[in-house]
Design a protein around this motif. Structure first.
Motif, PDB file in Angstrom:
ATOM      1  N   ARG A 175       0.852  -1.186   0.000  1.00  9.98           N
ATOM      2  CA  ARG A 175       0.000   0.000   0.000  1.00  9.98           C
ATOM      3  C   ARG A 175       0.888   1.236   0.000  1.00  9.98           C
ATOM      4  O   ARG A 175       2.017   1.197   0.493  1.00  9.98           O
ATOM      5  N   GLN A 176       0.370   2.306  -0.580  1.00  8.31           N
ATOM      6  CA  GLN A 176       1.174   3.525  -0.640  1.00  8.31           C
ATOM      7  C   GLN A 176       0.285   4.749  -0.789  1.00  8.31           C
ATOM      8  O   GLN A 176      -0.662   4.754  -1.583  1.00  8.31           O
ATOM      9  N   TRP A 177       0.600   5.797   0.000  1.00  6.53           N
ATOM     10  CA  TRP A 177      -0.042   7.102  -0.167  1.00  6.53           C
ATOM     11  C   TRP A 177       0.605   7.794  -1.358  1.00  6.53           C
ATOM     12  O   TRP A 177       1.832   7.845  -1.449  1.00  6.53           O
ATOM     13  N   VAL A 178      -0.212   8.321  -2.260  1.00  8.46           N
ATOM     14  CA  VAL A 178       0.301   9.019  -3.439  1.00  8.46           C
ATOM     15  C   VAL A 178      -0.570  10.242  -3.724  1.00  8.46           C
ATOM     16  O   VAL A 178      -1.716  10.329  -3.287  1.00  8.46           O
ATOM     17  N   SER A 179      -0.013  11.167  -4.493  1.00  8.47           N
ATOM     18  CA  SER A 179      -0.780  12.322  -4.949  1.00  8.47           C
ATOM     19  C   SER A 179      -1.812  11.854  -5.979  1.00  8.47           C
ATOM     20  O   SER A 179      -1.682  10.765  -6.556  1.00  8.47           O
ATOM     21  N   ILE A 180      -2.804  12.679  -6.233  1.00  7.76           N
ATOM     22  CA  ILE A 180      -3.810  12.319  -7.231  1.00  7.76           C
ATOM     23  C   ILE A 180      -3.181  12.147  -8.619  1.00  7.76           C
ATOM     24  O   ILE A 180      -3.459  11.143  -9.288  1.00  7.76           O
ATOM     25  N   PRO A 181      -2.302  13.062  -9.074  1.00  6.93           N
ATOM     26  CA  PRO A 181      -1.684  12.830 -10.399  1.00  6.93           C
ATOM     27  C   PRO A 181      -0.923  11.502 -10.478  1.00  6.93           C
ATOM     28  O   PRO A 181      -0.987  10.805 -11.499  1.00  6.93           O
ATOM     29  N   LYS A 182      -0.227  11.132  -9.412  1.00 10.06           N
ATOM     30  CA  LYS A 182       0.507   9.857  -9.413  1.00 10.06           C
ATOM     31  C   LYS A 182      -0.466   8.677  -9.429  1.00 10.06           C
ATOM     32  O   LYS A 182      -0.248   7.676 -10.118  1.00 10.06           O
ATOM     33  N   ALA A 183      -1.572   8.801  -8.684  1.00 14.61           N
ATOM     34  CA  ALA A 183      -2.579   7.735  -8.668  1.00 14.61           C
ATOM     35  C   ALA A 183      -3.171   7.536 -10.060  1.00 14.61           C
ATOM     36  O   ALA A 183      -3.356   6.407 -10.510  1.00 14.61           O
TER      37      ALA A 183
END
Length: 138
Positions: free
Chosen positions: A109-117
């Motif tokens: 699992r990883q937290w990412v920015s919306i553009p990266k997602a």
């Protein structure tokens, strides 16, 4: 000649989010088999609402607890094992990130920015739902 009828399987899922340094971050997880980046999702339990079922998937697949908002963000489809799965997507405000959860050994699992997602997920409709997220906050 036989005509194969597509079977539609209804699922629900969440886009888990948090606000970090004034920016929206979403959590993506890897799928259990192909290790693609996806959102927590699964079959809608017969005795649960789609929102409650999606919250259960977030706990099982990502170790997340939080508030699932009632409004449907949108839907997307993908194919799995010869079936078409249609996923109703809800927004989940994450309130706790657990260190131990049922599928911890199967997924990352990883937290990412919306553009990266948006770059990481494969499904075009899910990319659009993610791209529309900032409009729901500001």
């Amino acid at each position: 000649m036989s005509i194969k009828t597509a079977v539609l399987i209804e699922q629900s899922g969440v886009i888990p989010y948090r606000i970090q340094d004034g920016q929206i971050e979403v959590m993506l997880i890897t799928s259990s088999a192909s290790k693609r980046w996806v959102i927590p999702k699964g079959l809608i339990e017969p005795d649960m609402t789609p929102q409650d079922s999606a919250a259960k998937e977030a706990w099982e697949e990502a170790g997340l607890l939080g508030k699932v908002f009632p409004d449907l963000l949108g839907t997307y489809e993908y194919q799995k094992s010869g079936y078409i799965c249609q996923v109703g997507v809800f927004l989940m405000q994450v309130q706790a990130v657990l260190e131990i959860w049922p599928e911890a050994s199967k997924r990352k699992r990883q937290w990412v920015s919306i553009p990266k997602a948006i770059k990481r997920v494969n499904e075009p409709e899910l990319k659009l739902i993610l791209g529309d997220l900032p409009n729901r906050f500001w």
